[in-house]
Design an enzyme around this catalytic site. Sequence first.
Site, PDB file in Angstrom:
ATOM      1  N   ARG A   1       0.827  -1.215   0.000  1.00 44.75           N
ATOM      2  CA  ARG A   1       0.000   0.000   0.000  1.00 44.75           C
ATOM      3  C   ARG A   1       0.860   1.263   0.000  1.00 44.75           C
ATOM      4  O   ARG A   1       0.483   2.283  -0.562  1.00 44.75           O
ATOM      5  CB  ARG A   1      -0.977   0.015   1.189  1.00 44.75           C
ATOM      6  CG  ARG A   1      -1.833   1.283   1.236  1.00 44.75           C
ATOM      7  CD  ARG A   1      -3.042   1.173   2.143  1.00 44.75           C
ATOM      8  NE  ARG A   1      -2.703   0.645   3.453  1.00 44.75           N
ATOM      9  CZ  ARG A   1      -2.014   1.297   4.392  1.00 44.75           C
ATOM     10  NH1 ARG A   1      -1.589   2.523   4.172  1.00 44.75           N
ATOM     11  NH2 ARG A   1      -1.737   0.724   5.548  1.00 44.75           N
TER      12      ARG A   1
ATOM     13  N   TYR B   1     -18.636  12.540 -16.921  1.00 41.58           N
ATOM     14  CA  TYR B   1     -18.894  11.303 -16.181  1.00 41.58           C
ATOM     15  C   TYR B   1     -19.604  11.659 -14.873  1.00 41.58           C
ATOM     16  O   TYR B   1     -19.077  12.384 -14.040  1.00 41.58           O
ATOM     17  CB  TYR B   1     -17.591  10.561 -15.909  1.00 41.58           C
ATOM     18  CG  TYR B   1     -17.865   9.211 -15.300  1.00 41.58           C
ATOM     19  CD1 TYR B   1     -18.423   8.196 -16.067  1.00 41.58           C
ATOM     20  CD2 TYR B   1     -17.610   8.965 -13.972  1.00 41.58           C
ATOM     21  CE1 TYR B   1     -18.710   6.967 -15.513  1.00 41.58           C
ATOM     22  CE2 TYR B   1     -17.893   7.737 -13.413  1.00 41.58           C
ATOM     23  CZ  TYR B   1     -18.440   6.739 -14.188  1.00 41.58           C
ATOM     24  OH  TYR B   1     -18.727   5.527 -13.635  1.00 41.58           O
TER      25      TYR B   1
ATOM     26  N   ASP C   1      -9.911  14.440 -17.669  1.00 47.12           N
ATOM     27  CA  ASP C   1     -10.306  13.035 -17.757  1.00 47.12           C
ATOM     28  C   ASP C   1     -10.109  12.617 -19.217  1.00 47.12           C
ATOM     29  O   ASP C   1     -10.828  13.062 -20.109  1.00 47.12           O
ATOM     30  CB  ASP C   1     -11.771  12.885 -17.309  1.00 47.12           C
ATOM     31  CG  ASP C   1     -12.259  11.429 -17.353  1.00 47.12           C
ATOM     32  OD1 ASP C   1     -11.686  10.623 -18.099  1.00 47.12           O
ATOM     33  OD2 ASP C   1     -13.239  11.131 -16.636  1.00 47.12           O
TER      34      ASP C   1
ATOM     35  N   LYS D   1     -11.796   1.126 -18.945  1.00 47.30           N
ATOM     36  CA  LYS D   1     -12.361   1.253 -20.277  1.00 47.30           C
ATOM     37  C   LYS D   1     -11.340   0.817 -21.348  1.00 47.30           C
ATOM     38  O   LYS D   1     -11.011  -0.339 -21.414  1.00 47.30           O
ATOM     39  CB  LYS D   1     -12.857   2.682 -20.491  1.00 47.30           C
ATOM     40  CG  LYS D   1     -13.666   3.248 -19.296  1.00 47.30           C
ATOM     41  CD  LYS D   1     -14.975   2.512 -19.058  1.00 47.30           C
ATOM     42  CE  LYS D   1     -15.597   2.839 -17.695  1.00 47.30           C
ATOM     43  NZ  LYS D   1     -15.881   4.239 -17.460  1.00 47.30           N
TER      44      LYS D   1
HETATM   45  C1  LIG Z   1     -16.017   4.983 -16.327  1.00 42.90           C
HETATM   46  C2  LIG Z   1     -15.535   6.374 -16.303  1.00 42.90           C
HETATM   47  C3  LIG Z   1     -15.026   6.945 -15.126  1.00 42.90           C
HETATM   48  C4  LIG Z   1     -14.996   6.205 -13.810  1.00 42.90           C
HETATM   49  O1  LIG Z   1     -14.116   5.126 -13.827  1.00 42.90           O
HETATM   50  P1  LIG Z   1     -14.304   3.780 -12.954  1.00 42.90           P
HETATM   51  O2  LIG Z   1     -13.132   2.969 -13.370  1.00 42.90           O
HETATM   52  O3  LIG Z   1     -15.637   3.202 -13.319  1.00 42.90           O
HETATM   53  O4  LIG Z   1     -14.278   4.179 -11.511  1.00 42.90           O
HETATM   54  C5  LIG Z   1     -14.561   8.242 -15.196  1.00 42.90           C
HETATM   55  N1  LIG Z   1     -14.609   8.951 -16.330  1.00 42.90           N
HETATM   56  C6  LIG Z   1     -15.107   8.445 -17.469  1.00 42.90           C
HETATM   57  C7  LIG Z   1     -15.130   9.288 -18.695  1.00 42.90           C
HETATM   58  C8  LIG Z   1     -15.591   7.144 -17.496  1.00 42.90           C
HETATM   59  O5  LIG Z   1     -16.105   6.647 -18.636  1.00 42.90           O
END
Ligand SMILES: *Cc1c(COP(=O)(O)O)cnc(C)c1O
Length: 372
Positions: free
Chosen positions: A50, A102, A170, A195
């Site tokens: 950790r 998101y 993001d 993703k």
């Molecule tokens: C899915 C997603 C997130 C969140 O990610 P997780 O891995 O589900 O916690 C943040 N931003 C975007 C654009 C996403 O598609």
Amino acid sequence: MTKEHSTGRLRAETVCVGAGRTPMRVGEPLNVPLIMASNFRAGHAGEYARDDGTATWAALEAAVGALEGGSALAFASGMGATAAIADLLPPGARVVVPRDSYIAMRVLFDEAGRWEVRTVDITDTEATLAAAAGADLLWLESPTNPLLDVADLPALCKGARAAGVRVVVDNTFATPLLQRPLELGADVVMHSATKFIGGHSDLLLGLTVTADPDLYKRLRRRRELAGATPGGLEVFLALRGLRTMPVRLRQGERSAAALAQRLHEHPQVARVRYPGLPTDPGHARAAAQMDGFGAVLSFEVHGGAARADAVCEAVRVITSATSLGGVESTIERRAKLPRQEHVPPSLLRFSVGCEHLDDLWSDLEAALAATA
Ligand SMILES: *Cc1c(COP(=O)(O)O)cnc(C)c1O
């Protein structure tokens, strides 16, 4: 990548394949092993996972850091990474977030009740910079989920920097293959590696990347103390996914471009949003700041929410599912979720995977015909 044979700056495809491998001595494995251990023999830096991570984490972080041009940290999920960034803000901080984005990120900032959150249309550069004046953080997402809005990242980063406002981008939809926000002036990049980076819908993982050593140290400290640490297997699989990400993403992108055009011409489709369409409002910006338009598009069908739901039920090759970025194509009516009032009721977000284009198109055509 061997050190002796330098070929200058390697392209992203090459980095994806080679980064994060240990120097290869005779007989050594080509892949960094999956280390399943929390505890390590004392007397050496890196005694507890950790605090210090493992060599498996370090391999993924080295690869993503090389791609984005900074130092990466792996987290348990995209939201784990988001929460670590949010935790750097002092109480009462002012945060500007995109209206289309998101949704869990916006809920996180709102529900904490610790910060003053303002929502903007990030396609409006002037309004966004006006809202960001005096703020502590400008959170951007481009292209956005699910409307595929494109922000003018260079202008927003430059304006925010001049005003002393930190910028987070993001970069989940674009991936570092198509867009490198640190080069465009952002302070931190956030990824949901769940993703496209993972790419197989078999893991949850998040990443932060920054070239600012102080931000890196503070984010690392948040991970250590809040404990949003990734699992060893997830990190291993994410790196394995990253190796083929360019091939998967380019395949999805080629199909997405063709499908966007065909949907645009389909009489049952009211509107298509895809930055690769020359008619899309985000096209010029995306062409200027990205190396491709990605594998996600959205479209509105005639017949409202009920018709859109029926299309999701009617598809056979495409899967009705919420997540995106996997080898399998997925479709979802986003307005069925809470806090999506700005999303048109019949809008379907469509993540284009690696199936054959003709099969995807036949499936969509049949679903549209069956629900007419
Ligand atoms: C899915 C997603 C997130 C969140 O990610 P997780 O891995 O589900 O916690 C943040 N931003 C975007 C654009 C996403 O598609």
